[in-house]
Design an enzyme around this catalytic site. Structure first.
Site, PDB file in Angstrom:
ATOM      1  N   SER A  24       0.844  -1.207   0.000  1.00  0.00           N
ATOM      2  CA  SER A  24       0.000   0.000   0.000  1.00  0.00           C
ATOM      3  C   SER A  24       0.869   1.243   0.000  1.00  0.00           C
ATOM      4  CB  SER A  24      -0.903   0.002   1.239  1.00  0.00           C
ATOM      5  OG  SER A  24      -0.108  -0.053   2.411  1.00  0.00           O
ATOM      6  N   ASN A 111      -1.131  -2.033  13.765  1.00  0.00           N
ATOM      7  CA  ASN A 111      -2.587  -1.808  13.830  1.00  0.00           C
ATOM      8  C   ASN A 111      -2.945  -0.514  14.567  1.00  0.00           C
ATOM      9  OD1 ASN A 111      -2.558  -4.251  12.614  1.00  0.00           O
ATOM     10  ND2 ASN A 111      -3.447  -5.413  14.314  1.00  0.00           N
ATOM     11  N   THR A 156     -39.192  28.308  -6.906  1.00  0.00           N
ATOM     12  CA  THR A 156     -39.542  26.975  -6.410  1.00  0.00           C
ATOM     13  C   THR A 156     -39.884  26.182  -7.661  1.00  0.00           C
ATOM     14  OG1 THR A 156     -41.881  27.468  -6.172  1.00  0.00           O
ATOM     15  CG2 THR A 156     -40.517  27.874  -4.225  1.00  0.00           C
ATOM     16  N   HIS A 157     -39.578  24.904  -7.679  1.00  0.00           N
ATOM     17  CA  HIS A 157     -39.789  24.051  -8.871  1.00  0.00           C
ATOM     18  C   HIS A 157     -39.076  24.618 -10.103  1.00  0.00           C
ATOM     19  CE1 HIS A 157     -43.221  22.298  -6.578  1.00  0.00           C
ATOM     20  NE2 HIS A 157     -43.375  23.559  -6.193  1.00  0.00           N
ATOM     21  N   SER A 278     -14.431  25.975 -26.501  1.00  0.00           N
ATOM     22  CA  SER A 278     -14.682  24.708 -27.174  1.00  0.00           C
ATOM     23  C   SER A 278     -13.685  24.578 -28.319  1.00  0.00           C
ATOM     24  CB  SER A 278     -16.107  24.706 -27.716  1.00  0.00           C
ATOM     25  OG  SER A 278     -16.205  23.828 -28.812  1.00  0.00           O
ATOM     26  N   LYS A 284     -18.165  29.477 -27.939  1.00  0.00           N
ATOM     27  CA  LYS A 284     -18.493  28.878 -26.642  1.00  0.00           C
ATOM     28  C   LYS A 284     -17.611  29.370 -25.499  1.00  0.00           C
ATOM     29  CE  LYS A 284     -20.827  25.651 -25.621  1.00  0.00           C
ATOM     30  NZ  LYS A 284     -20.890  24.266 -26.115  1.00  0.00           N
ATOM     31  N   ASN A 286     -17.448  27.787 -21.776  1.00  0.00           N
ATOM     32  CA  ASN A 286     -18.056  26.716 -20.985  1.00  0.00           C
ATOM     33  C   ASN A 286     -17.726  26.829 -19.492  1.00  0.00           C
ATOM     34  OD1 ASN A 286     -19.107  25.535 -23.299  1.00  0.00           O
ATOM     35  ND2 ASN A 286     -17.208  24.403 -23.679  1.00  0.00           N
ATOM     36  N   GLU A 291     -18.982  22.732 -13.450  1.00  0.00           N
ATOM     37  CA  GLU A 291     -19.415  21.404 -13.912  1.00  0.00           C
ATOM     38  C   GLU A 291     -18.569  20.315 -13.264  1.00  0.00           C
ATOM     39  OE1 GLU A 291     -20.921  21.532 -18.421  1.00  0.00           O
ATOM     40  OE2 GLU A 291     -18.975  22.453 -18.153  1.00  0.00           O
ATOM     41  N   TYR A 318      -8.766  -5.725  14.023  1.00  0.00           N
ATOM     42  CA  TYR A 318      -8.169  -5.293  12.759  1.00  0.00           C
ATOM     43  C   TYR A 318      -8.295  -6.395  11.709  1.00  0.00           C
ATOM     44  CZ  TYR A 318      -4.929  -3.814   9.162  1.00  0.00           C
ATOM     45  OH  TYR A 318      -4.395  -3.455   7.941  1.00  0.00           O
ATOM     46  N   GLN A 323      -6.934  -1.795   5.060  1.00  0.00           N
ATOM     47  CA  GLN A 323      -5.921  -1.055   4.310  1.00  0.00           C
ATOM     48  C   GLN A 323      -6.566  -0.293   3.144  1.00  0.00           C
ATOM     49  OE1 GLN A 323      -1.928  -2.748   3.734  1.00  0.00           O
ATOM     50  NE2 GLN A 323      -2.449  -2.871   1.566  1.00  0.00           N
ATOM     51  N   LYS A 326      -7.726   3.906   2.963  1.00  0.00           N
ATOM     52  CA  LYS A 326      -6.986   5.155   2.787  1.00  0.00           C
ATOM     53  C   LYS A 326      -7.150   5.806   1.413  1.00  0.00           C
ATOM     54  CE  LYS A 326      -3.668   3.068   5.025  1.00  0.00           C
ATOM     55  NZ  LYS A 326      -4.600   2.261   5.842  1.00  0.00           N
TER      56      LYS A 326
HETATM   57  N1  ARG Z   1      -0.824  -1.138   5.848  1.00  0.00           N
HETATM   58  C1  ARG Z   1      -1.707  -1.554   6.878  1.00  0.00           C
HETATM   59  C2  ARG Z   1      -3.025  -0.785   6.798  1.00  0.00           C
HETATM   60  O1  ARG Z   1      -3.037   0.211   6.165  1.00  0.00           O
HETATM   61  C3  ARG Z   1      -1.085  -1.327   8.205  1.00  0.00           C
HETATM   62  C4  ARG Z   1      -1.517  -2.268   9.271  1.00  0.00           C
HETATM   63  C5  ARG Z   1      -1.102  -3.633   8.914  1.00  0.00           C
HETATM   64  N2  ARG Z   1      -1.285  -4.523   9.992  1.00  0.00           N
HETATM   65  C6  ARG Z   1      -1.143  -5.813   9.809  1.00  0.00           C
HETATM   66  N3  ARG Z   1      -1.244  -6.529  10.860  1.00  0.00           N
HETATM   67  N4  ARG Z   1      -0.942  -6.357   8.635  1.00  0.00           N
HETATM   68  O2  ARG Z   1      -4.029  -1.185   7.328  1.00  0.00           O
END
Ligand code: ARG
Length: 462
Positions: A24, A111, A156-157, A278, A284, A286, A291, A318, A323, A326
């Site tokens: 990650s 964790n 309204t509407h 455009s 145009k 825009n 948007e 956990y 993961q 994020k």
């Molecule tokens: N990269 C993990 C996460 O974002 C960190 C925690 C990982 N913990 C584990 N026991 N594998 O959740």
């Protein structure tokens, strides 16, 4: 035996595909300043509690600061093999300070570490959103002051309904963004809880002082339950919920700007700096920025739904699924912050066509309700007055006129109660300034609302 930090239990090397699949780092590397702050605080706490020596703590802290610099300068090597930001920092620390680095992970796990990092990140992100929302509200109040005399059709509407002050319409958005800010501020109280020291899920046998760590990191509270600490993602979901509501407001406002900048409405013209042309139609201009804000609201709503679905089936505590929290969180926070910022700049530079807005109020029988109110004020029951005004509208329509274009005699033909003050009564300005009920569009009311907003904004601190 492998080189991994958990290598002790493993005989075989991790499959390369699995390394890439479970990594990650590309998403969580941006947590590095928080991870380092958290580790330094943890290490100071370990020293204070006599779990490591002051010297060890200082070596570890220096190593961590050196890593911070390396990352800041772009000299740090990231690799899928090291999975996430926590592993990267820990393994680089081992290279820099040697064996003592192994003491840093005493009484914590990834964790509680990742929960801490995201909480620190979200405190910053919330502050950024709050400051952006304050700027946006300042712009709105500034425009409300500038255009206090301007009248527009209220809808309204999406049908013309009754005249309102343009400033009243702007201040409606002020209210929405004020509620948004209150939601982010309220959410902050639940982000502001320190999870470190919950370790993997059960706490730790080491004599740590979690309150000390919390104090060092500026947290007001320490989490109560170690299992909850490592599995709670409510604070992220709340942030995403507030972000979604705020994006919904920005999207509605954007929709109005898109409509208002059409030839059909013509109420505003976006500054050239915030519009695009455009590639095929030379005429145009825009409204791409509003948007896109309208479009980006979908991404933020998607992030909220992602996290809800991610969490709904997870047993305590956990699970690695988490993961995946994020990417949507960061994407939503980045999207919201940039949308607030660009919307604010666009708004402060838009041109408002007061003449077009003012003229729009003069057609469409927006004074019909007031004609009925006029009759009610002279003793006619409302239902009957409504009927009278309705007949006047039908008559005027047939004769291709507006109510205020009728002659006094024509007016009087609908009721003997009508006098020559009727025309003054039916002007947009008179209609607006009669609506003095609390929160109504009368100019004095709007001025008061603006003043209250200005005072509230002065008190804002982050
Ligand atoms: N990269 C993990 C996460 O974002 C960190 C925690 C990982 N913990 C584990 N026991 N594998 O959740």
């Amino acid at each position: 035996m492998t080189e991994k930090l958990w290598g002790g239990r493993f005989d075989e090397k991790t499959d390369e595909g699995v390394e890439a699949f479970t990594s990650s780092i590309n998403v969580d590397k941006r947590l590095y300043p928080y991870d380092i702050d958290g580790s330094i605080a943890h290490c100071r706490m370990l020293a204070k509690c006599g779990i490591i020596t002051a010297e060890e703590a200082s070596t570890l802290t220096q190593g961590l600061e050196a890593i911070r610099l390396e990352i800041q300068k772009g000299q740090f090597g990231f690799s899928d093999r090291l999975e996430d930001i926590h592993m990267h920092i820990e393994s680089r620390l081992a290279e820099l300070v040697g064996a003592v680095s192994q003491k840093l992970h005493t009484a914590r796990s990834r964790n509680d570490q990742v929960a801490l990092d995201v909480r620190l990140y979200l405190k910053d992100a919330s502050r950024q959103v709050l400051s952006g929302l304050a700027e946006l509200r300042k712009t709105l109040v500034g425009l409300a002051v500038k255009y206090i005399d301007m009248i527009m059709p209220g809808y309204t509407h999406l049908q013309r309904a009754q005249p309102v002050l343009f400033s009243h319409h702007l201040m409606a958005y002020y209210e929405m963004f004020e509620r948004d800010a209150a939601r982010f501020a309220e959410g902050m109280t639940r982000i502001d809880v320190m999870p470190l020291g919950s370790a993997a899920l059960a706490g730790t046998p080491h004599p740590i002082d979690r309150h000390f760590t919390a104090g060092l990191l500026g947290f007001s509270k320490v989490s109560e339950n170690s299992i909850d600490s490592v599995s709670d993602r409510d604070f992220m979901i709340e942030f995403l919920s507030s972000a979604s509501i705020c994006m919904m407001h920005l999207s509605r406002f954007s929709e109005e700007l898109v409509l208002w900048s059409t030839a059909e409405f013509g109420f505003i013209e976006l500054s050239d700096a915030f519009a695009t042309g455009s590639s095929i139609m030379p005429q145009k201009k825009n409204p791409d920025v509003p948007e896109l804000i309208r479009g980006k609201s979908a991404r933020v709503f998607g992030s909220l739904v992602s996290l809800l679905v991610l969490m709904k089936g997870l047993p305590l505590s956990y699970n690695r699924d988490m993961q995946e929290d994020k990417a949507p969180l960061f994407d939503a926070a980045d999207t919201l912050t940039s949308c607030i910022h660009i919307f604010n700049r666009m708004l402060s530079r838009m041109n408002v066509r007061s003449q077009v807005m003012g003229d729009a109020v003069l057609c469409g029988f927006m004074n019909a309700t007031d004609m009925a109110d006029y009759l009610v004020a002279r003793g006619m029951p409302f239902r009957e007055a409504h009927g009278c005004a309705g007949k006047a509208v039908a008559y005027a329509l047939k004769n291709k006129k507006e109510l205020h274009d009728l002659t006094l005699d024509e007016m009087k033909s609908f009721s003997g109660l009508i006098g020559d003050d009727i025309f003054q009564f039916l002007t947009p300005r008179a209609m607006i300034d009669r609506r003095r009920s609390w929160g109504g569009t009368a100019t004095d009311n709007v001025r008061d609302a603006i003043q209250r907003a200005q005072e509230a904004l002065k008190k804002e601190t982050f």
